[in-house]
Design a protein around this motif. Structure first.
Motif, short mmCIF file in Angstrom:
data_model
loop_
_atom_site.label_atom_id
_atom_site.label_comp_id
_atom_site.label_asym_id
_atom_site.label_seq_id
_atom_site.Cartn_x
_atom_site.Cartn_y
_atom_site.Cartn_z
N VAL A 96 4.01 2.45 -3.18
CA VAL A 96 5.09 1.55 -2.71
C VAL A 96 4.82 0.25 -3.38
O VAL A 96 5.58 -0.73 -3.66
N LYS A 111 5.18 -0.33 -7.05
CA LYS A 111 6.58 -0.48 -7.40
C LYS A 111 7.15 -1.81 -7.15
O LYS A 111 7.97 -2.60 -7.99
N LEU A 112 6.58 -2.33 -6.04
CA LEU A 112 7.03 -3.80 -5.56
C LEU A 112 6.36 -4.75 -6.47
O LEU A 112 6.59 -6.06 -6.72
N LEU A 143 11.73 -0.27 0.62
CA LEU A 143 11.98 -1.43 -0.49
C LEU A 143 13.36 -1.52 -0.72
O LEU A 143 13.87 -2.51 -1.10
N SER A 144 14.37 -0.44 -0.14
CA SER A 144 15.63 -0.76 -0.32
C SER A 144 16.15 -1.24 1.36
O SER A 144 17.54 -1.41 1.30
N GLN A 178 15.33 -8.99 4.72
CA GLN A 178 14.21 -9.43 4.25
C GLN A 178 12.86 -9.34 5.37
O GLN A 178 11.86 -8.85 5.06
N GLN A 215 12.17 -5.74 5.86
CA GLN A 215 11.40 -5.16 4.67
C GLN A 215 9.94 -5.58 4.76
O GLN A 215 8.93 -4.96 4.46
N LEU A 235 6.92 -3.12 4.94
CA LEU A 235 5.64 -3.32 4.08
C LEU A 235 4.30 -3.55 4.78
O LEU A 235 3.13 -3.12 4.43
#
Ligand code: ARG
Length: 579
Positions: free
Chosen positions: A473, A476-477, A542-543, A547, A550, A554
């Motif tokens: 994760v 990817k970020l 991630l999707s 904000q 998210q 995270l």
């Protein structure tokens, strides 16, 4: 959290006692458990059922009074009565999120020891040096290592003691063979097993050799310099074999942790003398014994701990008494843990008792035998090679790595050879260790390569993979696990369940340290990985379009990643960023 709920209940009980609702003088052990079904709250206590009788009330009636008397607490959102009179506590999700935030900001991940910090001796591995390490030593080595790591993480001062068997009659035979074959010995010593067999063969075949072997033991015990030299050479080789196994297993043991039986040789006459001075010794058939009334044989006669044989020789128990005295008087341990086969349970019960009576250990020192069951083959019988021999540990580890290599390659044919080997090592060794650690310490278990290398169920591959999912994760970020801003906010059911589990890490580690049971940590990590999985599937990270949501997710993923990594490391498993 459990501790603070216990404290709240205690305050309520005190209040009810002062008001005359409860009789004076009740000091119940307040039990608080984690609930299985979160719709019934997060914690439950049966206190009202325990005290109903002395209070002369129905449990539900008392439960109502306890709830009314509970002080308000920001961490508790509500308390309900359930079933026959359980108190169910719901934790406040903001307070829970706050605890997780604190854990994220802390290198200890919010974990601290619940009792006082102690100095703990951990007796682990302790193979006999006459032979090569075999599967029987695996459990002591890795369970002891995991518990030692957990205690250290909790803040205890841990002193590892590798009480190797480096003394005794079989050394006569080995030295005689070494003396006889000075050159052959060099090469044969590379394979201790073979060396031992060859020496044994000579011993059985030749009466003259056997006599020489016996004479050498006497010379060795008398401190003959040349004998000691040979003996030292043999032990050095044998210990270097052990060290290779430790390094390969990733076990935190070094030559400095070795304090073998021979280290206590000069203490033994004094141990016997002190027992005598304390009036604890009696002679039986020429042997010096301590009889303990509380330990009886089948005929009801007290069992002896023999400390000196009729011929003057000392025994395993005498050395253990000397070691206990050393651990108390020189190492000043508060606690000594013995990771030794369950079949030695009686030996330890008796030796501990003798040590206490003789005052070899200070009265406050805890002595605990952390016994373990037998590792069996797939057929449920003691683990053996095809021809019935003992399985050498190195061979077992080779096979584990080889199988893991094949497995990883089949899933990931494009990986480079070096990468493949590295992953295979972590997965193969990890699988052997985890399979052992995840079983209840005292039960016997079946060694099974297929099961331990499966990606499903409570296995190392499953958990190592779960960690790589978290790591991916962040990959990817394009951000580090510690670089996520924002705040944890708990709304979805899966977020709440994951959060509640994360908050239990410290409590689980404390239980592992108290009971010496690493399987509790394995179960915890397995549950955590499962909860992360449902969180991951149900709560887009991630999707996520918002904000703040998210960032919150995270941060939850980050704490899960850190907990998994730390937990696996405490079990002695190497984690991988991808596999
Ligand atoms: N060397 C012994 C064995 O292989 C184990 C020693 C365990 N530790 C102890 N302090 N007795 O059975």
């Amino acid at each position: 959290m459990k501790d603070s709920i216990r404290h709240l209940i205690q305050q309520a009980l005190d209040r009810l006692t002062a008001e005359g609702v409860l009789p004076e003088g009740l000091t119940p052990a307040i039990q608080v458990e984690n609930t299985k079904d979160k719709s019934h709250g997060d914690f439950a206590s049966n206190i009202a059922m325990m005290l109903a009788k002395p209070a002369g009330m129905k449990p539900r009636e008392l439960a109502e009074k306890v709830i009314a008397a509970l002080p308000a607490d920001a961490a508790v959102s509500k308390v309900e009565i359930a079933g026959p009179g359980f108190l169910n506590f719901f934790q406040n999700s903001d307070a829970l999120a706050g605890r997780l935030e604190a854990a994220l900001a802390d290198t200890q991940i919010g974990v601290c020891k619940s009792g006082t910090v102690q100095r703990v001796v951990v007796d682990l591995s302790s193979p006999n040096l006459a032979k090569e390490m075999h599967v029987g030593h695996l459990r002591s080595t890795i369970i002891g290592d995991a518990v030692a790591r957990v205690l250290e993480f909790l803040g205890d001062e841990v002193i590892r003691q590798n009480h190797v068997g480096d003394w005794g009659t079989q050394f006569g035979m080995l030295l005689a063979y070494l003396e006889e074959n000075p050159t052959a010995a060099e090469s044969e010593l590379a394979d201790l097993e073979q060396f031992y067999r060859a020496a044994k063969q000579r011993f059985d075949d030749s009466a003259e050799f056997a006599d020489r072997a016996r004479a050498l033991v006497v010379k060795l015990q008398a401190g003959d310099a040349e004998c000691l030299n040979l003996w030292q050479r043999f032990n050095d080789v044998s210990l270097s074999h052990c060290q290779k196994v430790y390094d390969r297993l990733g076990v935190k043991l070094s030559p400095a942790d070795v304090r073998g039986e021979s280290a206590y040789n000069t203490d033994l006459p004094q141990i016997v003398a002190e027992l005598k001075a304390k009036g604890l010794l009696s002679e039986s058939d020429g042997a010096q014994c301590v009889f303990l009334d509380e330990f009886k044989n089948a005929e009801g006669n007290p069992l002896p701990v023999i400390v000196q044989k009729a011929g003057g020789g000392y025994l395993y128990a005498t050395t253990d008494l000397a070691a206990m005295r050393y651990r108390s008087q020189v190492l000043h341990a508060d606690r000594a843990l013995y990771f030794v086969d369950q079949r030695q349970a009686l030996h330890f019960q008796m030796a501990f008792e003798v040590a206490r009576r003789a005052g070899f250990v200070h009265p406050g020192m805890d002595l605990e035998h952390m016994g373990f069951g037998t590792m069996n083959g797939a057929d449920g019988r003691p683990f053996k090679t095809r021809d019935g021999g003992t399985v050498k540990l190195v061979d077992l580890l080779d096979e584990a790595e080889q199988r893991a290599y094949t497995l990883v390659k089949s899933k990931n044919p494009d990986l480079g050879e070096a990468e493949l080997r590295r992953i295979a090592r972590a997965v193969g060794i990890g699988a052997v260790k985890y399979a052992d650690l995840s079983k209840h310490r005292t039960s016997d278990y079946r060694f099974n390569f297929e099961l331990m290398l499966s990606f499903e169920g409570n296995t190392a591959p499953y958990l190592l993979y779960a960690y790589t999912r978290v790591a991916s994760v962040f990959r990817k970020l394009g951000k580090g696990i510690d670089e996520i801003a924002g705040h944890i906010q708990l709304e979805a059911e899966q977020e709440l369940a994951l959060a509640a589990k994360l908050a239990q890490f410290g409590e689980v580690l404390n239980s592992v340290g108290e009971k010496g049971e690493p399987h509790l940590l394995c179960t915890y990590l397995y549950d955590l990985a499962g909860l992360f999985s449902s969180f991951y599937e149900n709560c887009p990270i991630l999707s996520a379009d918002d904000q703040a949501v998210q960032q919150s997710r995270l941060r939850l993923a980050a704490l899960t990643g850190r907990t998994l990594k730390r937990g696996l490391e405490l079990l002695g498993l190497e984690t991988l960023e991808r596999m």
